[in-house]
Design a protein around this motif. Structure first.
Motif, mmCIF file in Angstrom:
data_model
loop_
_atom_site.group_PDB
_atom_site.id
_atom_site.type_symbol
_atom_site.label_atom_id
_atom_site.label_comp_id
_atom_site.label_asym_id
_atom_site.label_seq_id
_atom_site.Cartn_x
_atom_site.Cartn_y
_atom_site.Cartn_z
ATOM 1 N N LYS A 196 0.846 -1.199 0.000
ATOM 2 C CA LYS A 196 0.000 0.000 0.000
ATOM 3 C C LYS A 196 0.879 1.246 0.000
ATOM 4 C CE LYS A 196 -4.610 -0.004 2.027
ATOM 5 N NZ LYS A 196 -5.384 -0.089 3.247
ATOM 6 N N LYS A 197 1.914 1.181 0.815
ATOM 7 C CA LYS A 197 2.847 2.314 0.944
ATOM 8 C C LYS A 197 3.467 2.621 -0.415
ATOM 9 C CE LYS A 197 7.240 3.396 3.222
ATOM 10 N NZ LYS A 197 8.335 2.820 2.533
ATOM 11 N N GLU A 198 3.867 1.579 -1.112
ATOM 12 C CA GLU A 198 4.498 1.790 -2.431
ATOM 13 C C GLU A 198 3.492 2.358 -3.416
ATOM 14 O OE1 GLU A 198 7.788 -1.738 -1.951
ATOM 15 O OE2 GLU A 198 6.370 -1.851 -3.620
ATOM 16 N N LYS A 199 2.275 1.876 -3.305
ATOM 17 C CA LYS A 199 1.230 2.372 -4.210
ATOM 18 C C LYS A 199 1.013 3.860 -3.958
ATOM 19 C CE LYS A 199 -3.695 1.834 -5.030
ATOM 20 N NZ LYS A 199 -4.600 2.244 -4.006
ATOM 21 N N TYR A 200 0.930 4.257 -2.684
ATOM 22 C CA TYR A 200 0.733 5.669 -2.350
ATOM 23 C C TYR A 200 1.916 6.491 -2.828
ATOM 24 C CZ TYR A 200 -3.257 4.638 0.701
ATOM 25 O OH TYR A 200 -4.472 4.233 1.200
ATOM 26 N N GLU A 201 3.116 5.918 -2.667
ATOM 27 C CA GLU A 201 4.317 6.668 -3.053
ATOM 28 C C GLU A 201 4.340 6.923 -4.554
ATOM 29 O OE1 GLU A 201 7.491 4.335 -1.388
ATOM 30 O OE2 GLU A 201 7.507 5.494 0.471
ATOM 31 N N THR A 202 3.930 5.912 -5.324
ATOM 32 C CA THR A 202 3.905 6.071 -6.784
ATOM 33 C C THR A 202 2.902 7.146 -7.173
ATOM 34 O OG1 THR A 202 4.399 3.730 -6.992
ATOM 35 C CG2 THR A 202 3.591 4.850 -8.967
ATOM 36 N N GLU A 203 1.726 7.050 -6.536
ATOM 37 C CA GLU A 203 0.674 8.022 -6.845
ATOM 38 C C GLU A 203 1.126 9.432 -6.455
ATOM 39 O OE1 GLU A 203 -2.965 6.317 -5.321
ATOM 40 O OE2 GLU A 203 -4.100 8.039 -6.033
ATOM 41 N N LEU A 204 1.770 9.495 -5.288
ATOM 42 C CA LEU A 204 2.225 10.795 -4.794
ATOM 43 C C LEU A 204 3.245 11.390 -5.741
ATOM 44 C CD1 LEU A 204 1.644 12.443 -2.229
ATOM 45 C CD2 LEU A 204 3.626 11.406 -1.174
ATOM 46 N N ILE B 206 1.519 5.847 6.846
ATOM 47 C CA ILE B 206 2.843 5.659 7.449
ATOM 48 C C ILE B 206 2.734 5.733 8.966
ATOM 49 C CG2 ILE B 206 5.147 6.654 7.692
ATOM 50 C CD1 ILE B 206 4.785 5.303 5.047
ATOM 51 N N THR B 207 1.955 6.697 9.439
ATOM 52 C CA THR B 207 1.781 6.844 10.889
ATOM 53 C C THR B 207 1.165 5.581 11.456
ATOM 54 O OG1 THR B 207 1.415 9.183 10.545
ATOM 55 C CG2 THR B 207 0.775 8.294 12.688
ATOM 56 N N LYS B 208 0.173 5.077 10.719
ATOM 57 C CA LYS B 208 -0.500 3.863 11.176
ATOM 58 C C LYS B 208 0.479 2.699 11.207
ATOM 59 C CE LYS B 208 -4.234 0.787 9.828
ATOM 60 N NZ LYS B 208 -4.832 0.241 8.635
ATOM 61 N N MET B 209 1.320 2.611 10.163
ATOM 62 C CA MET B 209 2.325 1.539 10.120
ATOM 63 C C MET B 209 3.242 1.635 11.316
ATOM 64 S SD MET B 209 3.546 1.240 6.146
ATOM 65 C CE MET B 209 4.898 0.108 6.388
ATOM 66 N N LYS B 210 3.658 2.875 11.608
ATOM 67 C CA LYS B 210 4.597 3.065 12.712
ATOM 68 C C LYS B 210 3.933 2.737 14.039
ATOM 69 C CE LYS B 210 7.767 6.402 10.751
ATOM 70 N NZ LYS B 210 8.153 7.771 10.611
ATOM 71 N N GLU B 211 2.682 3.145 14.170
ATOM 72 C CA GLU B 211 1.981 2.878 15.434
ATOM 73 C C GLU B 211 1.771 1.387 15.641
ATOM 74 O OE1 GLU B 211 -1.548 5.178 15.072
ATOM 75 O OE2 GLU B 211 -0.583 7.021 15.740
ATOM 76 N N GLU B 212 1.523 0.706 14.520
ATOM 77 C CA GLU B 212 1.290 -0.730 14.629
ATOM 78 C C GLU B 212 2.571 -1.470 15.004
ATOM 79 O OE1 GLU B 212 -0.560 -1.894 10.959
ATOM 80 O OE2 GLU B 212 -2.520 -1.200 11.612
ATOM 81 N N ALA B 213 3.688 -0.906 14.627
ATOM 82 C CA ALA B 213 4.959 -1.537 15.007
ATOM 83 C C ALA B 213 5.130 -1.433 16.513
ATOM 84 C CB ALA B 213 6.107 -0.820 14.322
ATOM 85 N N THR B 214 5.645 -2.494 17.096
ATOM 86 C CA THR B 214 5.816 -2.493 18.547
ATOM 87 C C THR B 214 6.979 -1.593 18.937
ATOM 88 O OG1 THR B 214 7.327 -4.308 18.430
ATOM 89 C CG2 THR B 214 4.986 -4.850 18.715
ATOM 90 N N GLU B 215 7.095 -1.350 20.184
ATOM 91 C CA GLU B 215 8.177 -0.517 20.684
ATOM 92 C C GLU B 215 9.527 -1.111 20.285
ATOM 93 O OE1 GLU B 215 8.229 2.325 21.912
ATOM 94 O OE2 GLU B 215 10.151 2.512 22.894
ATOM 95 N N LYS B 216 9.612 -2.459 20.367
ATOM 96 C CA LYS B 216 10.875 -3.123 20.013
ATOM 97 C C LYS B 216 11.214 -2.878 18.553
ATOM 98 C CE LYS B 216 10.197 -7.407 21.681
ATOM 99 N NZ LYS B 216 10.447 -8.815 21.999
#
Lengths: 670, 157
Positions: free
Chosen positions: A253-261, A396-406
């Motif tokens: 999804k990120k790559e798709k958004y980046e291409t579109e952007l 991206i924010t959502k991806m980062k939030e979903e990533a654990t602290e580790k």
């Protein structure tokens, strides 16, 4: 010389407390597969094996030492023991052990070595003397295969292959020897002393020599700092890759958004430039401007401004009579000079005509509506771009939030390592940059030059001048000759070794790669270059790359006369089943002892082929004793002789258990 | 010589360095400031020590409009003097503004006037927008939507 790994033992560290034993044979090749679910500590163990063999843990900072602590059940101390068998042709084989003791209270490590059973364990890292040349980092990395090692050997932007050869055959020592010769020569001949009475030239030379030492120290420090950083980067990179592949849906999804952007941005940039270009015509900007300029145009038409060449008036003033035949007196001349100032020259009249023409032309082109449309379109594009950008940012924010602290820490560490390594490599590049004039550098102060090759040339030039003056030219030439001979010998030896090892690689490759697979080592240069016939390729398939890397490693070991085992992390992870089957068939031919760290998904195709084609295979499964692993514990064989249990770990050497083992846990870093 | 307010480069550093920026040189920003200056007034704060040299001629994109810019300067000067266009005044102004030997058609006096307008224009822009957005598209949009409507108003033009 033959080295066989007997096993290791870990206590109180972040991997489970376990003891692994192999039964290598001198009669036939032995293969051991150590299977662990993710998160058990595979990378930790490999790192400890490396550290035990190189003595490098002594240089670990306390923060790094603390990373080895068992976070589930922290203790003040931990131990790693590594045991192996060393056989020389003329001596009986003997057991050698390295022990690393961790003190988590103060964050330090100490070594002990068992090299002679009669003497027992001695303090310090004290390997047998015949092993020392082969226990440097660049040597150990040849037979302890971590992460991207296979790719690194083939990567044209790296020099791993060359560095390995230099390390194994002591060629890197020759550079150090040459430096040492230079230093000693300076001490004896050129006056390191700075007492009064020595010539200005000698003092100048002394300054340059001191500066060179500073630069060489800086170079050594950077290289020393880079080694563990690169190692940590490789590990971190692997972990990040695993993390990213685990987030593949989000990444797509990120790559798709980046291409579109990017597409939106390109169009927006074009629209912005078009809008700005339209503003260059002032008549586009305001109808007030249009109105005023048209007023000027009309007035210019009406006024019919007088113009004539100033030459005419000058000639008139110098003439006896005016064109109307009046006599040119002082009063007339003065009046002409005064009034001619109001006349435009021919060139000015041309410009005025140009102005009138442009006002008409650009007025016809100017259309306030059109300009408004250009900017309305720009506004719309900005809105769309911002909308896509917001969606992307939210994702991206959502991806980062979903990533654990580790994971966040992992990414931060990875990014930090990238920046730090780039910075240090940049500094090394500057230090080793050969471009520039040493003559220009010689005119300035030593500290203005940070390039070692240029500093070397300045020193050489000054030495020659001093030698001529002091009549020590003969000694200087002898020293330079010696260094040249050493460097040339090293260069020739390296070249010969590369050719020889390349040939050996191809012999081994023929035995490893499947029939009909057209691949050979074309050249061993800084990296390994492969291809076939006239064709050169930067890399082969996963299986081919692995075959090349193993051939190189074992060729190097054979040629050096030090046969170490191959210890490989994820030996077949990048291979398809067919390639795994091929490797399984040929693994016994590759080296005398092979230890592969695998996960359950690597077994397919590989283990069955291995079992069919090799006799001496040990199957080891290791996992942590935690509640998430209850299912494994319930499947352990009844034969307890095949099961070793500690407080926090289990090792099982049963083949059926090995074959049926499946990792049920989610990804966890090692 | 075109001279620009010495603070422009720093004020607009992100605009000038942005990828694919339409502002190829400082002259592009100079022009935008000049238009605002023309639309409002010359700066009373103009001092030569507050400006820096940019370039002695127009860059290619501006070359096509050099006659228009000269004409704009003339009408602005006449407007500022609040005097009607008479034949003598226009002729005098033309003579003082136009330099046939310069590719810009501008005399030293004309350069000085343009620089003053640009100086004043920048001060006005900076007052409205102390920190410009880093994206050129946002800046151009603001310039057109917010700044230009304040210029060439009935009370001034």
């Amino acid at each position: 010389m033959n080295i066989q790994l007997l096993g290791w033992k870990t206590t109180g560290l972040r991997c489970p407390d376990t003891e692994i034993q192999f039964n290598p044979s001198t009669a036939e090749s032995s293969i051991s597969l150590v299977q662990m679910p993710n998160g058990t500590g595979k990378s930790t163990i490999i790192e400890l094996i490396e550290a035990a063999m190189t003595g490098s843990a002594s240089g670990w900072p306390p923060s790094y030492v603390m990373e080895f602590i068992n976070t589930d059940n922290p203790s003040d101390f931990g131990t790693f023991e590594l045991h192996f068998n060393l056989s020389n042709v003329d001596q009986k084989s003997r057991k050698v052990s390295f022990q690393i003791d961790f003190d988590f209270v103060v964050g330090t490590v100490t070594y002990s070595t068992l090299e002679n059973v009669n003497v027992g364990l001695v303090d310090g890292w004290e390997p047998p003397s015949e092993l020392i040349p082969f226990l440097k980092d660049d040597c150990v990395q040849v037979f302890v295969f971590k992460g991207d090692k296979v790719e690194h050997l083939l990567d044209k932007n790296r020099a791993d292959a060359e560095m390995s050869i230099k390390a194994f055959f002591g060629l890197s020592n020759i550079d150090e020897l040459c430096d040492h010769i230079e230093t000693e020569f300076q001490k004896v001949n050129s006056g390191i002393k700075t007492e009064q009475g020595h010539s200005k030239k000698e003092n100048q030379l002394n300054d340059w020599i001191l500066h060179r030492r500073l630069l060489k120290d800086r170079e050594k420090t950077l290289e020393h700092e880079l080694k563990p950083l690169r190692s940590r980067y490789d590990e971190s990179h692997l972990k990040v890759q695993k993390l990213m592949s685990g987030q593949s849906v989000n990444n797509e999804k990120k790559e798709k958004y980046e291409t579109e952007l990017n597409n939106y941005k390109n169009n927006l940039d074009k629209a912005t430039r078009y809008a700005f270009d339209s503003l260059r015509n002032p008549l586009f900007i305001s109808n007030k401007i249009t109105s005023r300029l048209n007023e000027l145009h009309n007035n210019l038409e009406k006024f019919k401004l007088p113009g004539t060449s100033s030459v005419f008036f000058d000639e008139l003033c110098n003439a006896d009579n005016c064109i109307c035949d009046r006599i040119m007196d002082e009063k007339s001349i003065s009046a002409i000079k005064k009034n001619s100032a109001g006349f435009l020259s021919d060139n000015q009249i041309n410009i005025v005509n140009g102005i009138k023409g442009d006002i008409i032309e650009f007025t016809n082109l100017a259309d306030e509506t059109k300009n408004k449309n250009i900017f309305d379109e720009l506004n719309a594009m900005i809105k769309n771009y911002n909308s896509i950008n917001n969606t992307y940012t939210a994702h991206i924010t959502k991806m980062k939030e979903e990533a654990t602290e580790k994971h966040r820490i992992l990414m931060e560490e990875y990014e930090y390592l990238v920046v730090d390594i780039q910075k240090k490599e940049g500094m090394l590049k500057v230090l080793n940059n050969q471009e520039g004039s040493y003559k220009e550098a010689k005119k300035k102060r030593p500290k203005d030059c940070n390039q070692i090759p240029i500093v070397d040339k300045v020193i050489e030039s000054l030495e020659e001048e001093i030698a001529l003056a002091n009549d020590t030219l003969k000694e200087l030439n002898a020293k330079n000759k010696l260094i040249n001979v050493l460097k040339q010998s090293s260069k020739i030896a390296l070249s010969d070794l590369k050719i020889e090892i390349g040939k050996k690689c191809n012999e081994k490759l023929k035995a490893i790669i499947p029939e009909g697979d057209w691949l050979e080592v074309k050249e061993v240069d800084k990296n390994i270059k492969i291809g076939y016939g006239d064709r050169t390729q930067s890399r082969g398939s996963g299986g081919q790359n692995v075959a090349v890397a193993y051939s190189f490693a074992t060729s190097l070991l054979e040629r050096s006369g030090a046969e170490f085992p191959l210890i490989v992390d994820h030996p077949v992870t990048a291979l398809m089943d067919s390639a795994r089957r091929e490797l399984g068939k040929k693994l016994a031919n590759i080296c005398h002892q092979f230890i592969g760290f695998i996960i359950d998904t690597e077994k397919s195709g590989f283990v069955e082929s291995l079992s069919t084609n090799s006799k001496n295979i040990k199957y080891i499964t290791m996992f942590k004793k935690i509640s998430a692993n209850e299912i494994y514990m319930s499947n352990l064989p009844k034969d307890t002789s095949k099961v070793y249990k500690s407080e926090n770990g289990i090792v099982c050497t049963d083949k059926d258990f090995f074959d049926n083992f499946e990792d049920v846990n989610e990804y966890e870093e090692d | 010589m075109f001279k620009i307010h010495k603070d422009v480069k720093n004020w607009a550093k992100h605009l000038l360095k942005a990828k694919e920026t339409p502002f190829d040189t400082q002259l592009d920003l100079y022009y935008l400031c000049f238009i605002v200056g023309i639309g409002l007034c010359k700066s009373p704060n103009y001092k030569s020590e507050h400006v820096v040299d940019i370039i002695p001629r127009y860059t290619q994109p501006f070359q096509n409009y050099r006659e228009i810019y000269a004409a704009l300067l003339i009408v602005s000067e006449l407007r500022n003097a609040s005097i009607e266009m008479t034949k003598e005044l226009v002729s005098k102004k033309m003579t003082s503004i136009l330099d046939t030997y310069d590719s810009t058609h501008l005399s030293d006096e004309a350069f000085g006037l343009m620089n003053q307008y640009a100086f004043g224009g920048f001060e006005a822009i900076r007052k409205e927008l102390p920190n410009p957005p880093p994206n050129p598209h946002d800046f151009i949009k603001w310039y057109y939507d917010v700044m230009l409507p304040k210029c060439f108003t009935d009370d001034k033009w």
